[in-house]
Design a protein around this motif. Structure first.
Motif, short mmCIF file in Angstrom:
data_model
loop_
_atom_site.label_atom_id
_atom_site.label_comp_id
_atom_site.label_asym_id
_atom_site.label_seq_id
_atom_site.Cartn_x
_atom_site.Cartn_y
_atom_site.Cartn_z
N MET A 5 -4.09 7.52 -0.47
CA MET A 5 -4.60 8.68 -0.57
C MET A 5 -4.79 8.46 1.32
O MET A 5 -5.50 7.87 2.19
CB MET A 5 -5.71 9.20 -1.25
CG MET A 5 -5.26 8.99 -2.72
SD MET A 5 -4.08 10.58 -2.86
CE MET A 5 -3.38 9.88 -4.56
N LYS A 9 -10.54 8.44 -10.09
CA LYS A 9 -8.69 8.55 -10.22
C LYS A 9 -8.45 8.78 -11.49
O LYS A 9 -8.67 8.89 -12.70
CB LYS A 9 -8.67 6.50 -9.67
CG LYS A 9 -8.71 6.05 -11.07
CD LYS A 9 -8.79 4.80 -10.47
CE LYS A 9 -9.48 3.37 -11.43
NZ LYS A 9 -8.83 2.23 -11.24
N ALA A 46 -3.38 -1.43 -9.64
CA ALA A 46 -2.64 -1.19 -8.22
C ALA A 46 -2.20 -2.09 -8.10
O ALA A 46 -2.26 -3.95 -7.85
CB ALA A 46 -3.72 -1.53 -7.13
N CYS A 59 -7.97 4.04 0.31
CA CYS A 59 -7.55 3.61 -1.08
C CYS A 59 -8.85 4.23 -2.38
O CYS A 59 -9.82 3.45 -1.98
CB CYS A 59 -7.33 1.99 -1.39
SG CYS A 59 -7.84 0.74 -2.52
N GLU A 103 3.88 1.81 -1.45
CA GLU A 103 4.18 2.08 -2.73
C GLU A 103 3.20 2.71 -4.16
O GLU A 103 3.29 2.20 -5.45
CB GLU A 103 4.91 1.31 -3.34
CG GLU A 103 5.78 -0.23 -2.66
CD GLU A 103 6.46 -1.02 -2.85
OE1 GLU A 103 6.39 -1.57 -3.52
OE2 GLU A 103 7.67 -1.17 -1.57
N CYS A 104 1.77 1.94 -3.65
CA CYS A 104 0.80 2.61 -4.14
C CYS A 104 0.51 3.98 -4.87
O CYS A 104 0.39 4.57 -3.79
CB CYS A 104 -0.03 1.90 -3.98
SG CYS A 104 -2.01 1.63 -5.04
N PRO A 105 0.09 3.99 -5.97
CA PRO A 105 -0.50 5.57 -6.13
C PRO A 105 -1.82 5.50 -6.10
O PRO A 105 -2.18 6.98 -5.83
CB PRO A 105 -0.34 5.57 -7.89
CG PRO A 105 -0.69 4.36 -8.42
CD PRO A 105 0.49 3.29 -7.05
N TYR A 106 -2.45 4.88 -5.35
CA TYR A 106 -4.38 5.18 -4.87
C TYR A 106 -3.77 4.88 -3.01
O TYR A 106 -5.23 5.48 -2.89
CB TYR A 106 -4.96 4.32 -5.08
CG TYR A 106 -5.00 3.92 -6.63
CD1 TYR A 106 -5.23 4.70 -7.75
CD2 TYR A 106 -3.93 3.01 -7.37
CE1 TYR A 106 -5.51 3.90 -8.79
CE2 TYR A 106 -4.14 2.64 -9.33
CZ TYR A 106 -4.60 3.17 -9.50
OH TYR A 106 -4.55 3.21 -10.96
N THR A 118 -3.21 2.69 -14.03
CA THR A 118 -2.24 2.14 -13.57
C THR A 118 -2.39 1.12 -12.55
O THR A 118 -3.54 1.45 -11.34
CB THR A 118 -1.22 3.07 -12.67
OG1 THR A 118 -0.59 4.15 -13.43
CG2 THR A 118 0.11 2.34 -11.96
N CYS A 143 1.28 -0.97 -0.07
CA CYS A 143 -0.09 0.08 -0.13
C CYS A 143 0.90 1.02 0.16
O CYS A 143 0.47 1.98 -0.27
CB CYS A 143 -0.84 0.04 1.36
SG CYS A 143 -2.22 -1.58 1.27
N THR A 193 -5.36 8.16 -13.19
CA THR A 193 -3.72 7.51 -13.85
C THR A 193 -4.65 5.62 -13.66
O THR A 193 -6.13 5.75 -13.29
CB THR A 193 -3.00 6.91 -13.03
OG1 THR A 193 -2.57 6.49 -13.85
CG2 THR A 193 -3.00 6.08 -11.43
N TYR A 236 -8.34 3.12 -5.54
CA TYR A 236 -8.13 2.39 -6.78
C TYR A 236 -10.02 2.77 -7.38
O TYR A 236 -9.65 3.22 -8.82
CB TYR A 236 -8.09 1.50 -6.68
CG TYR A 236 -7.88 0.28 -7.79
CD1 TYR A 236 -6.84 0.46 -8.65
CD2 TYR A 236 -8.82 -0.97 -7.87
CE1 TYR A 236 -6.80 -0.29 -9.82
CE2 TYR A 236 -8.48 -1.64 -9.08
CZ TYR A 236 -7.64 -0.74 -10.25
OH TYR A 236 -7.66 -1.35 -11.59
#
Length: 70
Positions: A33, A57, A63, A50, A28-31, A61, A26, A59, A52
């Motif tokens: 927040m 969203k 998860a 999260c 390392e995840c862009p989702y 990408t 989590c 992006t 995602y």
């Protein structure tokens, strides 16, 4: 009580004080927040979410927790 599936679905916030309960991927995840809870007058009013599955969203990408393990 930590509810991982509800967290991944974006319906459950995890307080900063319980961040150690989140899977390592989590962080390392862009989702992942965080948001301040405006009605909480406690020591740690911040929560992780999260995003995602949220419709707005930014992006597409995948998860890290949803990618197959090598």
């Amino acid at each position: 009580m930590f509810r991982l599936e509800e967290f991944r679905a974006g319906r459950y916030g995890v307080p900063f004080s319980q961040a150690e309960e989140l899977p390592a991927c989590c962080f390392e995840c862009p989702y992942l927040m965080h948001e301040e809870n405006p009605v909480c007058f406690c020591e740690q009013p911040f929560y992780y979410y999260c995003v995602y599955s949220w419709p707005d969203k930014l992006t597409q990408t995948p998860a890290p927790c949803l990618e197959p393990a090598p």
